[in-house]
Design a protein around this motif. Structure first.
Motif, PDB file in Angstrom:
ATOM      1  N   SER A  31       0.831  -1.194   0.000  1.00  0.00           N
ATOM      2  CA  SER A  31       0.000   0.000   0.000  1.00  0.00           C
ATOM      3  C   SER A  31       0.868   1.248   0.000  1.00  0.00           C
ATOM      4  CB  SER A  31      -0.916   0.013   1.236  1.00  0.00           C
ATOM      5  OG  SER A  31      -1.640   1.220   1.314  1.00  0.00           O
TER       6      SER A  31
ATOM      7  N   THR B  27      -4.183   2.267   7.485  1.00  0.00           N
ATOM      8  CA  THR B  27      -3.879   1.092   6.666  1.00  0.00           C
ATOM      9  C   THR B  27      -3.877  -0.142   7.558  1.00  0.00           C
ATOM     10  OG1 THR B  27      -2.516   2.365   5.108  1.00  0.00           O
ATOM     11  CG2 THR B  27      -2.203  -0.022   5.140  1.00  0.00           C
TER      12      THR B  27
ATOM     13  N   GLN C  79      -3.296  -4.273   7.169  1.00  0.00           N
ATOM     14  CA  GLN C  79      -2.822  -5.328   6.272  1.00  0.00           C
ATOM     15  C   GLN C  79      -2.720  -6.654   7.025  1.00  0.00           C
ATOM     16  OE1 GLN C  79       0.837  -3.249   5.082  1.00  0.00           O
ATOM     17  NE2 GLN C  79       0.017  -3.082   3.021  1.00  0.00           N
TER      18      GLN C  79
ATOM     19  N   ASN D  27       3.884  -7.810   4.252  1.00  0.00           N
ATOM     20  CA  ASN D  27       3.157  -6.549   4.148  1.00  0.00           C
ATOM     21  C   ASN D  27       4.138  -5.395   3.978  1.00  0.00           C
ATOM     22  OD1 ASN D  27       0.480  -7.616   4.716  1.00  0.00           O
ATOM     23  ND2 ASN D  27       1.137  -7.832   6.835  1.00  0.00           N
TER      24      ASN D  27
ATOM     25  N   SER E 292       3.930  -0.985   3.629  1.00  0.00           N
ATOM     26  CA  SER E 292       3.106   0.217   3.619  1.00  0.00           C
ATOM     27  C   SER E 292       3.995   1.455   3.609  1.00  0.00           C
ATOM     28  CB  SER E 292       2.191   0.255   4.852  1.00  0.00           C
ATOM     29  OG  SER E 292       1.498   1.486   4.925  1.00  0.00           O
TER      30      SER E 292
ATOM     31  N   THR F 194      -1.154   2.543  11.178  1.00  0.00           N
ATOM     32  CA  THR F 194      -0.863   1.357  10.374  1.00  0.00           C
ATOM     33  C   THR F 194      -0.853   0.118  11.268  1.00  0.00           C
ATOM     34  OG1 THR F 194       0.520   2.660   8.866  1.00  0.00           O
ATOM     35  CG2 THR F 194       0.776   0.270   8.794  1.00  0.00           C
TER      36      THR F 194
ATOM     37  N   GLN G 121      -0.255  -4.137  10.897  1.00  0.00           N
ATOM     38  CA  GLN G 121       0.216  -5.188   9.993  1.00  0.00           C
ATOM     39  C   GLN G 121       0.384  -6.511  10.735  1.00  0.00           C
ATOM     40  OE1 GLN G 121       3.873  -3.120   8.818  1.00  0.00           O
ATOM     41  NE2 GLN G 121       3.025  -2.797   6.775  1.00  0.00           N
TER      42      GLN G 121
ATOM     43  N   SER H 250       6.990  -0.810   7.242  1.00  0.00           N
ATOM     44  CA  SER H 250       6.162   0.389   7.251  1.00  0.00           C
ATOM     45  C   SER H 250       7.033   1.631   7.283  1.00  0.00           C
ATOM     46  CB  SER H 250       5.229   0.381   8.468  1.00  0.00           C
ATOM     47  OG  SER H 250       4.411   1.526   8.474  1.00  0.00           O
TER      48      SER H 250
END
Length: 133
Positions: free
Chosen positions: A47, A60, A62, A71, A73, A86, A88, A96
């Motif tokens: 993302s 976000t 994930q 993942n 981001s 975020t 994950q 990230s």
């Protein structure tokens, strides 16, 4: 020969499934920007969110309801007030990156970033860069 054919089809199906991925790119230019991305993939979730405005908000998630293999981001925000969250969950790796640049009246400037990562067998990496002018 027949067994070889079915074995080839099975290998092709497995390799195709291994490439399954979710990819999201969001770009917002406005006064108030809000973005929410949820990805639950078999292998790789990716993302990227870019927001330029006065008030920016981004979330976000994930692999949260169904863990992904990996993942990734990336979030870039430029505004008076920037907020990023975020989450994950992965069997493999989580990555990230958040970059926030705040401008405008000093009393109103605010950058806020939150990152939560759970990896079963892999590595979690995160980076946050925040600047207020």
């Amino acid at each position: 020969m027949r067994k070889l054919f079915f074995a080839s089809v099975a290998v092709l199906a497995l390799s195709s499934a291994a490439q399954a991925a979710n990819t999201s790119t969001t770009v917002q230019l406005g006064v108030i920007n809000s973005s929410s991305t949820t990805q639950n993939g078999l292998t790789n979730d990716s993302s990227s969110t870019t927001q330029v405005g006065l008030l920016n908000g981004q979330t976000t998630l994930q692999g949260v309801s169904s863990a992904s293999l990996n993942n990734a981001s990336t979030v870039n925000q430029a505004g008076i007030q920037n907020s990023s969250s975020t989450g994950q969950v992965a069997f493999g790796n989580n990555g990230s990156s958040v970059t926030q640049n705040s401008f405008g009246p000093p009393a109103l400037q605010n950058n806020a970033a939150g990152i939560a990562q759970i990896s079963v067998f892999g590595v979690n990496t995160s980076g946050v860069s925040q600047t207020a002018h």
